[in-house]
Design a protein around this motif. Sequence first.
Motif, mmCIF file in Angstrom:
data_model
loop_
_atom_site.group_PDB
_atom_site.id
_atom_site.type_symbol
_atom_site.label_atom_id
_atom_site.label_comp_id
_atom_site.label_asym_id
_atom_site.label_seq_id
_atom_site.Cartn_x
_atom_site.Cartn_y
_atom_site.Cartn_z
ATOM 1 N N CYS A 126 85.398 -39.959 50.872
ATOM 2 C CA CYS A 126 85.947 -40.670 52.032
ATOM 3 C C CYS A 126 84.820 -40.899 53.052
ATOM 4 N N CYS A 161 83.518 -37.591 54.720
ATOM 5 C CA CYS A 161 82.730 -36.722 53.827
ATOM 6 C C CYS A 161 81.396 -37.393 53.481
ATOM 7 N N CYS A 185 89.168 -37.860 47.301
ATOM 8 C CA CYS A 185 87.799 -37.626 47.758
ATOM 9 C C CYS A 185 87.254 -36.359 47.093
#
Length: 259
Positions: free
Chosen positions: A178, A181, A155
């Motif tokens: 991800c 996030c 990520c």
Amino acid sequence: MIRAMTTSRVLLTHASEGEPVLDLATGDLSFDGMAWHFPADLQDGDVVVHVARGRRTAVVSVATVVRRAGEPAYYAHEDLLSRPVVDTTFWRATARALPTRSVVLNDGERWLDDLERLRYLPAPWPVLDASACTDPARIQRAVLEDGDVADIGRCAGCRGRLSTGHPHLEGSVLFFLCDRCHDTVHHPFGPTVAGLAAHHAPVCPRCGSRDTVEILYGMPPGPVPDDVPIGGCVLDPSGPDLACRTCGHWFRSDRLEPA
Ligand SMILES: [Zn+2]
Ligand SMILES: [Zn+2]
Ligand SMILES: [Zn+2]
């Protein structure tokens, strides 16, 4: 539940300074350092709609005023919207723009009903429009423009391992993030991808600096900037993968204590 007594005035007020801060660990908004405008004749029973400006302008909370004779006014109840209602969402749903200044709203009851409806709108991401990130044509164009799309296995925000990442466009730059996030960067008061990456950057175990960079192993495809550390041609899977730019220490990130 946002609801006014039918006789209540509904005031909409803008924050005059600062921006709310999103706590990345909890997802809560902090309004420290913000000031709100109130009319001098703030009355008992007035309903106050708070609007704050971050990356987007959004309604963040609704409160009811209590004011007794000879006493300062206070809030009986403040309803903090866990999903702030963003200006564009409001406009799309109601064809009315959020006022850009503090005002007493005509037909306040209707504004409160709309906010009540919109705060629970199901959305793939909490609040901010993510349509660019789901548009295959735009993603394709970004991949073509930026051939070496960053490491899809991690990520770009928290460096966590990805099984499936969300493509995310910031301008024309493509990142893979991800779920968590991606939610965070689409929050109207959230950070940019770079801001998120800085927040999650590993801390140097020797000096505590977050100014750390990945060590480059193998044969670089072209000239390497001066500040990128070169690890040589042989990649040792248990060797250091990060270097501290503050003190020069090299270390292995997956041996650090989780932050
Ligand atoms: Zn992440
Ligand atoms: Zn996105
Ligand atoms: Zn250091």
